[in-house]
Design an enzyme around this catalytic site. Structure first.
Site, PDB file in Angstrom:
ATOM      1  N   THR A 213       0.839  -1.288   0.029  1.00 63.63           N
ATOM      2  CA  THR A 213       0.035   0.050  -0.051  1.00 63.63           C
ATOM      3  C   THR A 213       0.788   1.093   0.069  1.00 63.63           C
ATOM      4  O   THR A 213       2.066   1.181   0.283  1.00 63.63           O
ATOM      5  CB  THR A 213      -0.854  -0.042   1.227  1.00 63.63           C
ATOM      6  OG1 THR A 213      -1.723  -1.024   1.132  1.00 63.63           O
ATOM      7  CG2 THR A 213      -1.633   1.051   1.351  1.00 63.63           C
ATOM      8  N   ILE A 242     -13.083  -4.875   1.975  1.00 59.05           N
ATOM      9  CA  ILE A 242     -12.529  -3.426   1.963  1.00 59.05           C
ATOM     10  C   ILE A 242     -11.587  -3.553   3.161  1.00 59.05           C
ATOM     11  O   ILE A 242     -12.068  -3.932   4.308  1.00 59.05           O
ATOM     12  CB  ILE A 242     -13.625  -2.590   2.130  1.00 59.05           C
ATOM     13  CG1 ILE A 242     -14.590  -2.602   1.102  1.00 59.05           C
ATOM     14  CG2 ILE A 242     -12.981  -1.104   2.074  1.00 59.05           C
ATOM     15  CD1 ILE A 242     -14.331  -2.239  -0.335  1.00 59.05           C
ATOM     16  N   THR A 264      -0.327   1.339   6.740  1.00 60.92           N
ATOM     17  CA  THR A 264      -0.389   0.040   6.044  1.00 60.92           C
ATOM     18  C   THR A 264       0.016  -1.192   6.909  1.00 60.92           C
ATOM     19  O   THR A 264       0.686  -1.266   8.123  1.00 60.92           O
ATOM     20  CB  THR A 264       0.932   0.444   5.109  1.00 60.92           C
ATOM     21  OG1 THR A 264       0.948  -1.274   4.398  1.00 60.92           O
ATOM     22  CG2 THR A 264       2.157   0.642   5.697  1.00 60.92           C
TER      23      THR A 264
HETATM   24  N1  ASP Z   1      -3.863  -2.092   4.739  1.00 54.36           N
HETATM   25  C1  ASP Z   1      -4.346  -2.667   3.470  1.00 54.36           C
HETATM   26  C2  ASP Z   1      -5.376  -3.417   3.445  1.00 54.36           C
HETATM   27  O1  ASP Z   1      -5.683  -4.070   4.391  1.00 54.36           O
HETATM   28  C3  ASP Z   1      -2.998  -3.421   2.979  1.00 54.36           C
HETATM   29  C4  ASP Z   1      -1.825  -3.107   3.075  1.00 54.36           C
HETATM   30  O2  ASP Z   1      -1.623  -1.919   3.858  1.00 54.36           O
HETATM   31  O3  ASP Z   1      -0.572  -3.628   2.694  1.00 54.36           O
HETATM   32  O4  ASP Z   1      -6.211  -3.752   2.722  1.00 54.36           O
END
Ligand code: ASP
Length: 348
Positions: A213, A242, A264
């Protein structure tokens, strides 16, 4: 025509000019960006790959910094930096978005303006090249905070966004991750025989999922904070899952005089633990420093809960915290008058 500028008026004007420029020069400004946290092991990343990540992070943080240096606003700095990361196949946002279980891409993004707590978000969009720009349009041009799926894309068309074909988001490396993830999922499902299909999938996601992300937080010379986050979510996600990235208070938060955060990590935990909002609440109500507040949430509260990931956070004086409880987090920071710092692991 006789001049009406008297010596005392001139002195006053000079004083005003001097004090304005002093304010502009002493007003701190800074920016931090991330490109995801996770199992980024040194052994699995070649020198060339490392360099590619570092170069792209530097390009993005410098572009956002330039906006701030010229007196631009923090929201523009945030979207400028995020657009560069969204356009790169290296990160799990925009071009490099991961695949869903069904072999498609569904992207989420959000942005928040610290001046007035306005916010915009999109969830589950499939044809938007730069989802952060659509989140910004939701904030600026609609009476809503979050739009999802087809409706969000209808709104995009009404705002003259062009929709890109789903094939724009296809990359070989992400496709390989989907194949690997599906194989692991199948193995997990057979171990979990008897449980509904989705339960095994949730357990699987707990153990192994791909990060990447992107996000940015910034403080501009006018003292305004902003934060934004953009993601393709988690590899092999299904049922319209989501994550935290489009959820204000979970993946993104900004409030002037307090802090701005972009997160993230494992979104389910970040939603339940209200990570971005919790960090800012500690700053606001407990007068904790941004370093302490962010560290407490990521390295104490989330670890106890079993949630993995990290944040970038910035306060009203431009101090930056970038804690993470995973092996690495792609990130870069740049404070007014200083060169950029680009890091992947704890020590470099
Ligand atoms: N936080 C993001 C999600 O759960 C994934 C990520 O940050 O890598 O969709």
């Amino acid at each position: 025509m006789r001049s009406t500028i008297t010596p005392s008026l001139l002195a006053g004007l000079m004083g005003l000019l001097i004090s304005t420029s002093t304010v502009a020069e002493t007003q701190p400004f800074s920016i931090a960006i991330h490109g995801g946290a996770g199992t980024i092991s040194k052994a699995n990343l070649t020198e060339a790959q490392q360099q590619a990540y570092r170069d792209k992070l530097k390009e993005a943080v410098d572009a956002g910094y330039k906006v701030l240096e010229k007196g631009g606003d923090s929201l523009t700095a945030v979207t400028t930096a995020i657009n560069i990361l969204e356009d790169s196949p290296l990160f799990n946002a925009g071009k490099g978005a991961v695949y869903t279980y069904d072999g498609t891409h569904e992207m989420d993004a959000s942005i928040m303006d610290g001046r007035n707590l306005n916010a915009g978000a999109v969830a589950g969009v499939k044809h938007i090249k730069n989802p952060i720009n659509l989140a910004r349009a939701v904030m600026d041009k609609s009476p809503h905070v979050m739009l999802s799926g087809q409706g969000a894309e209808e709104f995009a068309l009404s705002q003259d966004f062009s929709l890109v074909p789903v094939t724009y988001f296809d990359t070989e490396s992400r496709y390989q991750q989907l194949i690997d993830a599906k194989a692991k999922l199948k193995a997990a499902e057979s171990k979990e025989a008897g449980k509904p299909d989705y339960q095994a999938s949730v357990n699987y996601l707990d153990l192994d999922y791909k990060f990447g992300t992107v996000g940015a937080v910034a403080l501009d010379k006018q003292g305004n904070l902003a934060a934004g986050t953009s993601t393709g979510g988690m590899t092999v996600k299904r049922f319209g899952r989501i994550g935290d990235s489009p959820v204000i208070g979970a993946g993104t938060y900004a409030e002037n005089q307090v802090c701005a955060v972009s997160a993230t990590g494992h979104g389910e935990y970040f939603i339940r633990y209200h990570v971005a909002g919790d960090i800012c609440a500690k700053v606001k109500y407990q007068q904790k420093s941004i370093l302490q507040a962010a560290d407490e949430v990521i390295n104490q509260r989330l670890i106890t809960a079993g949630g993995t990931g990290g944040v970038i956070a910035i306060d009203q004086r431009g101090n930056i915290a970038t804690p993470f409880n995973t092996e690495g987090m792609y990130r870069a920071t740049r404070k007014g008058g200083e060169p950029a710092k680009v890091m992947i692991w704890q020590d470099n």
